[in-house]
Design a protein around this motif. Structure first.
Motif, PDB file in Angstrom:
ATOM      1  N   LEU A   1       0.851  -1.186   0.000  1.00 54.38           N
ATOM      2  CA  LEU A   1       0.000   0.000   0.000  1.00 54.38           C
ATOM      3  C   LEU A   1       0.887   1.237   0.000  1.00 54.38           C
ATOM      4  N   ALA A   2       0.733   2.086  -1.011  1.00 58.87           N
ATOM      5  CA  ALA A   2       1.517   3.321  -1.111  1.00 58.87           C
ATOM      6  C   ALA A   2       0.667   4.506  -0.659  1.00 58.87           C
ATOM      7  N   ILE A   3       1.296   5.434   0.061  1.00 57.30           N
ATOM      8  CA  ILE A   3       0.629   6.640   0.528  1.00 57.30           C
ATOM      9  C   ILE A   3       1.366   7.837  -0.067  1.00 57.30           C
ATOM     10  N   VAL A   4       0.655   8.666  -0.830  1.00 49.86           N
ATOM     11  CA  VAL A   4       1.233   9.909  -1.354  1.00 49.86           C
ATOM     12  C   VAL A   4       0.591  11.061  -0.608  1.00 49.86           C
ATOM     13  N   THR A   5       1.415  11.854   0.073  1.00 45.84           N
ATOM     14  CA  THR A   5       0.894  12.980   0.830  1.00 45.84           C
ATOM     15  C   THR A   5       1.622  14.257   0.407  1.00 45.84           C
ATOM     16  N   ALA A   6       0.844  15.301   0.128  1.00 43.03           N
ATOM     17  CA  ALA A   6       1.405  16.539  -0.422  1.00 43.03           C
ATOM     18  C   ALA A   6       1.364  17.689   0.564  1.00 43.03           C
ATOM     19  N   GLY A   7       1.309  17.394   1.849  1.00 38.79           N
ATOM     20  CA  GLY A   7       1.333  18.453   2.846  1.00 38.79           C
ATOM     21  C   GLY A   7       2.652  19.204   2.823  1.00 38.79           C
ATOM     22  N   LEU A   8       2.601  20.504   3.075  1.00 37.98           N
ATOM     23  CA  LEU A   8       3.802  21.336   2.988  1.00 37.98           C
ATOM     24  C   LEU A   8       4.398  21.685   4.342  1.00 37.98           C
ATOM     25  N   THR A   9       3.601  21.605   5.393  1.00 38.80           N
ATOM     26  CA  THR A   9       4.093  21.980   6.714  1.00 38.80           C
ATOM     27  C   THR A   9       4.459  20.730   7.515  1.00 38.80           C
ATOM     28  N   GLN A  10       5.127  20.966   8.637  1.00 35.70           N
ATOM     29  CA  GLN A  10       5.468  19.873   9.520  1.00 35.70           C
ATOM     30  C   GLN A  10       5.310  20.332  10.974  1.00 35.70           C
ATOM     31  N   PRO A  11       4.340  19.770  11.708  1.00 36.08           N
ATOM     32  CA  PRO A  11       3.442  18.688  11.307  1.00 36.08           C
ATOM     33  C   PRO A  11       2.386  19.154  10.306  1.00 36.08           C
ATOM     34  N   SER A  12       1.783  18.190   9.628  1.00 31.82           N
ATOM     35  CA  SER A  12       0.852  18.497   8.552  1.00 31.82           C
ATOM     36  C   SER A  12      -0.464  17.766   8.768  1.00 31.82           C
ATOM     37  N   SER A  13      -1.580  18.494   8.652  1.00 28.62           N
ATOM     38  CA  SER A  13      -2.882  17.837   8.756  1.00 28.62           C
ATOM     39  C   SER A  13      -3.092  16.874   7.587  1.00 28.62           C
ATOM     40  N   THR A  14      -2.462  17.169   6.444  1.00 23.27           N
ATOM     41  CA  THR A  14      -2.555  16.272   5.282  1.00 23.27           C
ATOM     42  C   THR A  14      -1.889  14.940   5.604  1.00 23.27           C
ATOM     43  N   ARG A  15      -0.702  14.982   6.201  1.00 22.84           N
ATOM     44  CA  ARG A  15      -0.027  13.746   6.595  1.00 22.84           C
ATOM     45  C   ARG A  15      -0.813  13.029   7.687  1.00 22.84           C
ATOM     46  N   LEU A  16      -1.395  13.779   8.603  1.00 23.18           N
ATOM     47  CA  LEU A  16      -2.196  13.177   9.667  1.00 23.18           C
ATOM     48  C   LEU A  16      -3.381  12.406   9.092  1.00 23.18           C
ATOM     49  N   LEU A  17      -4.054  13.003   8.119  1.00 26.07           N
ATOM     50  CA  LEU A  17      -5.177  12.314   7.480  1.00 26.07           C
ATOM     51  C   LEU A  17      -4.691  11.090   6.715  1.00 26.07           C
ATOM     52  N   ALA A  18      -3.557  11.215   6.010  1.00 28.54           N
ATOM     53  CA  ALA A  18      -3.003  10.080   5.276  1.00 28.54           C
ATOM     54  C   ALA A  18      -2.689   8.922   6.218  1.00 28.54           C
ATOM     55  N   ASP A  19      -2.082   9.222   7.362  1.00 27.99           N
ATOM     56  CA  ASP A  19      -1.744   8.174   8.325  1.00 27.99           C
ATOM     57  C   ASP A  19      -2.996   7.517   8.893  1.00 27.99           C
ATOM     58  N   ARG A  20      -4.006   8.334   9.127  1.00 23.83           N
ATOM     59  CA  ARG A  20      -5.253   7.792   9.680  1.00 23.83           C
ATOM     60  C   ARG A  20      -5.934   6.857   8.678  1.00 23.83           C
ATOM     61  N   LEU A  21      -5.930   7.229   7.421  1.00 22.02           N
ATOM     62  CA  LEU A  21      -6.509   6.373   6.380  1.00 22.02           C
ATOM     63  C   LEU A  21      -5.695   5.091   6.209  1.00 22.02           C
ATOM     64  N   ALA A  22      -4.376   5.222   6.191  1.00 21.03           N
ATOM     65  CA  ALA A  22      -3.506   4.053   6.019  1.00 21.03           C
ATOM     66  C   ALA A  22      -3.699   3.057   7.150  1.00 21.03           C
ATOM     67  N   GLU A  23      -3.792   3.563   8.384  1.00 22.98           N
ATOM     68  CA  GLU A  23      -3.986   2.687   9.531  1.00 22.98           C
ATOM     69  C   GLU A  23      -5.330   1.969   9.456  1.00 22.98           C
ATOM     70  N   ALA A  24      -6.368   2.690   9.003  1.00 19.16           N
ATOM     71  CA  ALA A  24      -7.693   2.078   8.883  1.00 19.16           C
ATOM     72  C   ALA A  24      -7.704   0.981   7.821  1.00 19.16           C
TER      73      ALA A  24
END
Length: 215
Positions: free
Chosen positions: A9-32
């Motif tokens: 399973l590949a996750i592509v996340t385009a968030g620009l900040t760190q921490p990033s809400s985009t990465r947070l959502l990506a991680d939440r989806l990947a875990e689910a």
């Protein structure tokens, strides 16, 4: 007895900040998705591609006409995966330029038939339709198979439970993850080795009727 199928399973996340809400959502989806697949006896290998770290490499690929080694590795992670979760922040009513540029450097047939879950983050729910008028058409053009539920997370969604008319973020994540897991479960597992070549005579034999007579 064979072991569990090993899904990639590949996750592509385009968030620009760190921490990033985009990465947070990506991680939440990947875990689910990982949890749903493991409940069904599937082993899952999750790889994350952070586009923020590849911004210069992506720009260089447009100038040079080909990706460098680091970008090529990221592209291979995506194209060789059994499934993909793609998450972008929404800017000016659409996906980010970095997100679009990454998929522009991928061959337009490389994602054909691949199950994809699209998601996005933004400051206001007014941008949620970008999933339907921007992201879904992009992956339809690439001939990927996009799951029915797209997940958008606005600022107020984090920690919210939804209202009488909409599901909360957690419910949308769960539903989308179940849809992607279902597609992955029914997708033939990839083989990393070269496919076996079937002799032409054997292919013809498989097409003959059981009685052996030529029709």
């Amino acid at each position: 007895m064979e072991g569990p199928t090993h899904m990639k399973l590949a996750i592509v996340t385009a968030g620009l900040t760190q921490p990033s809400s985009t990465r947070l959502l990506a991680d939440r989806l990947a875990e689910a998705v990982r949890r749903r697949l493991e409940e069904r006896g599937e082993a899952v290998d999750v790889r994350v591609v952070e586009l923020r770290e590849l911004a210069v490499d992506i720009a260089g690929a447009f100038v040079a006409g080909f990706p460098n080694a680091r970008l090529r590795t990221a592209i291979e992670e995506v194209t060789r995966a059994d499934g993909l979760i793609a998450v972008t922040p929404i800017f000016s009513g659409s996906y980010s330029g970095l997100f679009k540029s990454f998929f522009d450097v991928i061959d337009n047939a490389a994602l054909e038939g691949k199950p994809v879950l699209v998601a996005a983050t933004g400051g206001t729910v007014r941008h949620s339709l970008a999933l339907e008028h921007a992201l879904r058409p992009l992956f339809a053009y690439l001939r990927a198979v996009v799951v029915p539920t797209a997940v958008y997370a606005a600022s107020e969604d984090w920690g919210g439970g939804g209202d009488a008319f909409t599901d909360g973020l957690g419910a949308r994540v769960t539903r989308a993850a179940g849809e992607l897991a279902g597609l992955l479960e029914h997708r033939a597992p990839r083989r990393d080795d070269a496919e076996e070549v079937v002799p032409f005579e054997q292919q013809l034999a498989a097409l003959r009727p059981a009685d052996g007579k030529v029709r």
